[in-house]
Design an enzyme around this catalytic site. Structure first.
Site, PDB file in Angstrom:
ATOM      1  N   TYR A  39      19.933   5.733   8.695  1.00 24.98           N
ATOM      2  CA  TYR A  39      19.145   5.880   7.475  1.00 24.98           C
ATOM      3  C   TYR A  39      19.244   7.299   6.932  1.00 24.98           C
ATOM      4  CZ  TYR A  39      15.147   5.779   4.317  1.00 24.98           C
ATOM      5  OH  TYR A  39      14.352   5.840   3.207  1.00 24.98           O
TER       6      TYR A  39
ATOM      7  N   ASN B  52       5.743   8.676 -12.714  1.00 22.97           N
ATOM      8  CA  ASN B  52       5.966   9.961 -12.041  1.00 22.97           C
ATOM      9  C   ASN B  52       6.000   9.832 -10.513  1.00 22.97           C
ATOM     10  OD1 ASN B  52       5.487  13.076 -11.666  1.00 22.97           O
ATOM     11  ND2 ASN B  52       3.768  12.091 -10.629  1.00 22.97           N
TER      12      ASN B  52
ATOM     13  N   GLY C 158       0.868   8.596  -9.619  1.00 25.25           N
ATOM     14  CA  GLY C 158       0.935   9.740  -8.695  1.00 25.25           C
ATOM     15  C   GLY C 158       0.353  10.994  -9.326  1.00 25.25           C
TER      16      GLY C 158
ATOM     17  N   SER D 143      -1.243  14.835  -7.261  1.00 25.18           N
ATOM     18  CA  SER D 143      -0.663  16.087  -6.760  1.00 25.18           C
ATOM     19  C   SER D 143       0.560  16.483  -7.586  1.00 25.18           C
ATOM     20  CB  SER D 143      -0.307  15.974  -5.267  1.00 25.18           C
ATOM     21  OG  SER D 143       0.939  15.358  -5.111  1.00 25.18           O
ATOM     22  N   GLY D 144       1.035  17.704  -7.368  1.00 26.57           N
ATOM     23  CA  GLY D 144       2.284  18.173  -7.966  1.00 26.57           C
ATOM     24  C   GLY D 144       2.336  18.041  -9.486  1.00 26.57           C
ATOM     25  N   ILE D 145       3.481  17.579  -9.971  1.00 34.17           N
ATOM     26  CA  ILE D 145       3.706  17.496 -11.422  1.00 34.17           C
ATOM     27  C   ILE D 145       2.755  16.481 -12.064  1.00 34.17           C
ATOM     28  CG2 ILE D 145       5.436  17.113 -13.230  1.00 34.17           C
ATOM     29  CD1 ILE D 145       7.599  17.574 -11.003  1.00 34.17           C
ATOM     30  N   GLY D 146       2.493  15.378 -11.352  1.00 33.73           N
ATOM     31  CA  GLY D 146       1.594  14.341 -11.877  1.00 33.73           C
ATOM     32  C   GLY D 146       0.202  14.893 -12.129  1.00 33.73           C
TER      33      GLY D 146
ATOM     34  N   THR E 248       9.465   2.067  -4.448  1.00 31.58           N
ATOM     35  CA  THR E 248       8.573   3.016  -5.133  1.00 31.58           C
ATOM     36  C   THR E 248       9.220   3.630  -6.376  1.00 31.58           C
ATOM     37  OG1 THR E 248       7.825   3.633  -2.914  1.00 31.58           O
ATOM     38  CG2 THR E 248       7.046   5.000  -4.734  1.00 31.58           C
TER      39      THR E 248
ATOM     40  N   ASP F 227      -0.655   1.239  -5.851  1.00 30.66           N
ATOM     41  CA  ASP F 227       0.424   1.570  -4.916  1.00 30.66           C
ATOM     42  C   ASP F 227       1.710   1.088  -5.578  1.00 30.66           C
ATOM     43  OD1 ASP F 227       2.398   1.618  -3.008  1.00 30.66           O
ATOM     44  OD2 ASP F 227       1.165   0.781  -1.405  1.00 30.66           O
TER      45      ASP F 227
HETATM   46  N1  LIG Z   1       9.276  18.783  -7.097  1.00 26.98           N
HETATM   47  C1  LIG Z   1      10.571  18.766  -7.356  1.00 26.98           C
HETATM   48  O1  LIG Z   1      11.276  19.775  -7.147  1.00 26.98           O
HETATM   49  C2  LIG Z   1      11.224  17.537  -7.919  1.00 26.98           C
HETATM   50  C3  LIG Z   1      12.610  17.547  -8.124  1.00 26.98           C
HETATM   51  C4  LIG Z   1      13.209  16.413  -8.649  1.00 26.98           C
HETATM   52  C5  LIG Z   1      12.441  15.309  -8.988  1.00 26.98           C
HETATM   53  N2  LIG Z   1      11.098  15.323  -8.781  1.00 26.98           N
HETATM   54  C6  LIG Z   1      10.332  14.119  -9.154  1.00 26.98           C
HETATM   55  O2  LIG Z   1       9.139  14.496  -9.809  1.00 26.98           O
HETATM   56  C7  LIG Z   1       8.108  13.516  -9.561  1.00 26.98           C
HETATM   57  C8  LIG Z   1       6.874  14.213  -9.042  1.00 26.98           C
HETATM   58  O3  LIG Z   1       7.212  14.913  -7.865  1.00 26.98           O
HETATM   59  P1  LIG Z   1       6.308  16.064  -7.226  1.00 26.98           P
HETATM   60  O4  LIG Z   1       7.193  17.142  -6.806  1.00 26.98           O
HETATM   61  O5  LIG Z   1       5.164  16.361  -8.107  1.00 26.98           O
HETATM   62  O6  LIG Z   1       5.843  15.329  -5.887  1.00 26.98           O
HETATM   63  P2  LIG Z   1       4.442  15.170  -5.156  1.00 26.98           P
HETATM   64  O7  LIG Z   1       3.548  16.344  -5.375  1.00 26.98           O
HETATM   65  O8  LIG Z   1       4.794  14.815  -3.741  1.00 26.98           O
HETATM   66  O9  LIG Z   1       3.805  13.939  -5.887  1.00 26.98           O
HETATM   67  C9  LIG Z   1       4.240  12.647  -5.688  1.00 26.98           C
HETATM   68  C10 LIG Z   1       3.105  11.759  -6.098  1.00 26.98           C
HETATM   69  O10 LIG Z   1       3.558  10.404  -5.965  1.00 26.98           O
HETATM   70  C11 LIG Z   1       2.542   9.688  -5.295  1.00 26.98           C
HETATM   71  N3  LIG Z   1       3.062   8.504  -4.643  1.00 26.98           N
HETATM   72  C12 LIG Z   1       4.032   8.414  -3.702  1.00 26.98           C
HETATM   73  N4  LIG Z   1       4.200   7.136  -3.346  1.00 26.98           N
HETATM   74  C13 LIG Z   1       3.309   6.413  -4.079  1.00 26.98           C
HETATM   75  C14 LIG Z   1       2.986   5.045  -4.154  1.00 26.98           C
HETATM   76  N5  LIG Z   1       3.598   4.134  -3.393  1.00 26.98           N
HETATM   77  N6  LIG Z   1       2.043   4.647  -5.017  1.00 26.98           N
HETATM   78  C15 LIG Z   1       1.386   5.549  -5.793  1.00 26.98           C
HETATM   79  N7  LIG Z   1       1.627   6.863  -5.757  1.00 26.98           N
HETATM   80  C16 LIG Z   1       2.585   7.277  -4.899  1.00 26.98           C
HETATM   81  C17 LIG Z   1       1.959  10.663  -4.289  1.00 26.98           C
HETATM   82  O11 LIG Z   1       0.711  10.185  -3.847  1.00 26.98           O
HETATM   83  P3  LIG Z   1       0.114  10.529  -2.375  1.00 26.98           P
HETATM   84  O12 LIG Z   1      -0.537  11.865  -2.520  1.00 26.98           O
HETATM   85  O13 LIG Z   1      -0.831   9.424  -2.126  1.00 26.98           O
HETATM   86  O14 LIG Z   1       1.283  10.565  -1.436  1.00 26.98           O
HETATM   87  C18 LIG Z   1       1.874  11.909  -5.182  1.00 26.98           C
HETATM   88  O15 LIG Z   1       0.729  11.846  -5.982  1.00 26.98           O
HETATM   89  C19 LIG Z   1       8.723  12.522  -8.564  1.00 26.98           C
HETATM   90  O16 LIG Z   1       9.191  11.402  -9.262  1.00 26.98           O
HETATM   91  C20 LIG Z   1       9.886  13.283  -7.961  1.00 26.98           C
HETATM   92  O17 LIG Z   1      10.909  12.432  -7.510  1.00 26.98           O
HETATM   93  C21 LIG Z   1      10.466  16.408  -8.255  1.00 26.98           C
END
Ligand SMILES: NC(=O)c1ccc[n+]([C@@H]2O[C@H](COP(=O)([O-])OP(=O)(O)OC[C@H]3O[C@@H](n4cnc5c(N)ncnc54)[C@H](OP(=O)(O)O)[C@@H]3O)[C@@H](O)[C@H]2O)c1
Length: 313
Positions: free
Chosen positions: A170, A89, A10, A13-16, A113, A62
């Site tokens: 759900y 991530n 991942g 976007s975001g942290i990744g 996931t 995926d």
């Molecule tokens: N942001 C926060 O406040 C927060 C808080 C607690 C924990 N986290 C954790 O931090 C991590 C990163 O979060 P983020 O905030 O950076 O979120 P994000 O910007 O939504 O990034 C999530 C990433 O995961 C990818 N992804 C989702 N499903 C996938 C799949 N089946 N296969 C491959 N890639 C997939 C998305 O790809 P697509 O673009 O293709 O959807 C996106 O690149 C996550 O594990 C999240 O649970 C975040």
């Protein structure tokens, strides 16, 4: 230039994405493991241009699909001699989702996931990690697991294939929290399993980080408003990406395994009391995680289920 290789799931976007940028800027060979190649190609290009690092690879993955994980892992091993760092991530959390969504293997999508996908990916890449001098795995966890300080809270093992979809409404947040709790338990158990092979497995408890425009765009309308409001005060993803980098590369964490680390880079301990004042400290602090996570029966149940579900892959 560093010959160390890091996979970030991942990473588009975001942290990744911020982590991919950080590792690339530090000269690492970065593999962005992403499901949408069209969107991710532009991000890969942006990272290479910004960092002048040409060793930023994009490979399709995926994480919710066991077949895709196998294909990715085979392709990665054919292309690269070893793996130093794996960052699980990517995650599924579709704010406001009301319907059960299942993965290609008919597992509830949060669990596919956030739990079984990272478990299988780590297992399949373990032999390549073993070839590194200092192999480290980091799993992205969340403060949502604090809900397990409630003694009544349990993982819905009877509903992971949507078996109860006719009778049990759900809740995407419940499934998300459950799936990340299960991931934490697998972190502890995989750390034990891999100790003799030198592979270190830890988790980071992420509190709150600004969401990307793309992630907000995917949300149901009312959630977009909440997310934009929260984004006004939430910190940038780069801070958490720096945490990923530090935990996965610094000498400070070189020998650390089987731990949950908070956003201040402190090790979190299992709680010893979950009532009264102690419970308030648990909920509002960042020093303890629910004892549910270390209960041997709970851990064994998650481990057995993960092993059984992925045994043919
Ligand atoms: N942001 C926060 O406040 C927060 C808080 C607690 C924990 N986290 C954790 O931090 C991590 C990163 O979060 P983020 O905030 O950076 O979120 P994000 O910007 O939504 O990034 C999530 C990433 O995961 C990818 N992804 C989702 N499903 C996938 C799949 N089946 N296969 C491959 N890639 C997939 C998305 O790809 P697509 O673009 O293709 O959807 C996106 O690149 C996550 O594990 C999240 O649970 C975040």
């Amino acid at each position: 230039m560093n010959d160390k290789i890091v996979i970030i799931t991942g990473a588009n976007s975001g942290i990744g994405k911020a982590a991919a940028l950080k590792f690339a800027a530090e000269g690492y060979r970065v593999i962005m493991a992403c499901r949408n190649l069209k969107i991710s190609t532009a991000v890969q290009k942006e990272i290479m241009e910004m960092t002048k690092n040409t060793n930023v690879d994009l490979m399709e993955l995926d994480v919710s699909s066991f077949d895709s994980i196998c294909t990715f892992s085979t392709a990665f091993k054919a292309k690269y001699p070893h793996l130093d760092i794996l960052i699980n991530n990517a995650a599924y959390l579709n704010h406001g989702e009301k319907e059960y969504k299942l993965s290609p293997e008919h597992i509830e999508l949060s669990f596919a996931t956030n739990t079984f996908g990272p478990f299988l990916l780590t297992r399949l890449l373990a032999d390549h990690l073993e070839k590194s001098q200092d192999p480290r795995v980091l799993n992205a966890c969340t403060t949502n697991i604090k809900n397990f300080f409630d003694p009544k809270r349990k993982i819905e093992f009877d509903n992971l294939r949507g078996e109860l979809r006719e009778t049990r409404p759900y809740s995407v947040y419940k499934m998300y929290g459950d799936s990340k709790m299960a991931l934490l338990m697998l972190t502890f158990k995989q750390a034990e399993e891999f100790k003799s092979r030198g592979i270190k497995v830890n988790a980071i408890q992420i509190n709150r980080v600004k969401l990307s425009k793309e992630t907000i765009q995917k949300m149901h309308s009312i959630w977009r408003v909440f997310a934009r409001l929260q984004n006004l005060t939430n910190p940038q993803p780069s801070g958490m990406a720096n945490n990923y980098f530090h935990i996965c590369t610094s000498d400070e964490y070189k020998n650390l395994t089987g731990q949950l680390i908070n956003h201040k880079r402190e090790i979190i301990e299992p709680s010893t009391a979950e009532t009264g004042l102690a419970q308030l400290k648990n909920i509002f602090g960042n020093k303890t995680y629910p004892s549910y996570a270390t209960n041997p029966q709970n851990v064994e149940q998650v481990w057995r289920l993960s092993t059984t579900l992925t045994e043919n892959f």
